[in-house]
Design a protein around this motif. Structure first.
Motif, short mmCIF file in Angstrom:
data_model
loop_
_atom_site.label_atom_id
_atom_site.label_comp_id
_atom_site.label_asym_id
_atom_site.label_seq_id
_atom_site.Cartn_x
_atom_site.Cartn_y
_atom_site.Cartn_z
N LYS A 1 0.83 -1.19 0.00
CA LYS A 1 0.00 0.00 0.00
C LYS A 1 0.88 1.25 0.00
N THR A 2 0.61 2.18 -0.91
CA THR A 2 1.35 3.43 -0.99
C THR A 2 0.52 4.53 -0.35
N GLU A 3 1.16 5.33 0.51
CA GLU A 3 0.47 6.40 1.22
C GLU A 3 1.23 7.71 1.08
N ILE A 4 0.50 8.82 1.07
CA ILE A 4 1.13 10.13 1.17
C ILE A 4 1.60 10.27 2.61
N SER A 5 2.88 10.60 2.79
CA SER A 5 3.47 10.61 4.13
C SER A 5 3.92 11.98 4.60
N THR A 6 3.74 13.01 3.81
CA THR A 6 4.17 14.35 4.22
C THR A 6 3.11 15.37 3.82
N HIS A 7 3.22 16.54 4.40
CA HIS A 7 2.44 17.68 3.94
C HIS A 7 3.09 18.19 2.66
N LEU A 8 2.51 19.18 2.03
CA LEU A 8 3.12 19.77 0.85
C LEU A 8 4.50 20.33 1.19
N ILE A 9 5.45 20.06 0.32
CA ILE A 9 6.81 20.56 0.47
C ILE A 9 7.09 21.48 -0.72
N GLU A 10 7.43 22.72 -0.43
CA GLU A 10 7.72 23.70 -1.48
C GLU A 10 9.19 23.58 -1.86
N VAL A 11 9.47 23.53 -3.16
CA VAL A 11 10.86 23.49 -3.64
C VAL A 11 11.04 24.50 -4.76
N ASP A 12 12.23 25.07 -4.80
CA ASP A 12 12.61 26.00 -5.86
C ASP A 12 13.70 25.32 -6.66
N ALA A 13 13.35 24.77 -7.80
CA ALA A 13 14.25 23.94 -8.59
C ALA A 13 15.04 24.77 -9.60
N GLN A 14 16.33 24.51 -9.67
CA GLN A 14 17.20 25.11 -10.68
C GLN A 14 17.78 23.98 -11.51
N ASN A 15 17.62 24.04 -12.81
CA ASN A 15 18.00 22.96 -13.72
C ASN A 15 19.35 22.33 -13.38
N GLY A 16 19.34 21.02 -13.11
CA GLY A 16 20.55 20.25 -12.88
C GLY A 16 21.18 20.38 -11.51
N ILE A 17 20.65 21.22 -10.63
CA ILE A 17 21.23 21.40 -9.29
C ILE A 17 20.43 20.56 -8.30
N PRO A 18 21.06 19.52 -7.70
CA PRO A 18 20.34 18.64 -6.77
C PRO A 18 19.73 19.41 -5.59
N ILE A 19 18.57 18.92 -5.16
CA ILE A 19 17.83 19.49 -4.03
C ILE A 19 17.75 18.43 -2.94
N GLU A 20 18.09 18.81 -1.71
CA GLU A 20 17.95 17.91 -0.58
C GLU A 20 16.61 18.19 0.08
N VAL A 21 15.74 17.18 0.09
CA VAL A 21 14.42 17.30 0.71
C VAL A 21 14.48 16.57 2.04
N ARG A 22 14.63 17.32 3.14
CA ARG A 22 14.63 16.73 4.49
C ARG A 22 13.18 16.52 4.90
N HIS A 23 12.87 15.32 5.39
CA HIS A 23 11.46 15.02 5.63
C HIS A 23 11.15 14.52 7.03
N GLY A 24 12.06 13.94 7.75
CA GLY A 24 11.81 13.49 9.11
C GLY A 24 10.90 12.27 9.23
N MET A 25 10.69 11.54 8.14
CA MET A 25 9.82 10.35 8.19
C MET A 25 10.45 9.19 8.95
N GLY A 26 11.79 9.12 8.97
CA GLY A 26 12.46 8.04 9.67
C GLY A 26 12.42 6.71 8.95
N ARG A 27 12.03 6.72 7.69
CA ARG A 27 12.01 5.49 6.88
C ARG A 27 12.28 5.87 5.43
N GLN A 28 12.57 4.86 4.63
CA GLN A 28 12.87 5.09 3.22
C GLN A 28 11.66 5.69 2.51
#
Length: 73
Positions: free
Chosen positions: A2-29
């Motif tokens: 079963k797949t579940e949504i596990s976070t609230h909305l996360i806002e990101v500002d993406a710049q082409n080709g520059i990796p973004i680290e999304v810290r989430h605090g879920m404690g699991r993969q």
């Protein structure tokens, strides 16, 4: 599996080709992510699909845009 949504909305500002680290605090993969809104064309891919994502997920954008995502477990 079963797949579940596990976070609230996360806002990101993406710049082409520059990796973004999304810290989430879920404690699991992270099972995936969904883009629920963005203001220009583009996508994300997992920077290293084999990396441990239990604390943070690294995404690389294929364009420059603002987006809102949710993480899945």
């Amino acid at each position: 599996m079963k797949t579940e949504i596990s976070t609230h909305l996360i806002e990101v500002d993406a710049q082409n080709g520059i990796p973004i680290e999304v810290r989430h605090g879920m404690g699991r993969q992270v099972g995936g992510w969904l883009v629920v809104w963005q203001d220009a064309p583009g996508a994300f891919y997992a920077t290293n699909p084999d990396a441990d994502s239990s604390r943070a997920l690294m995404l690389t954008p294929t364009g420059s845009f603002r987006a809102r995502i949710v993480l899945l477990s």
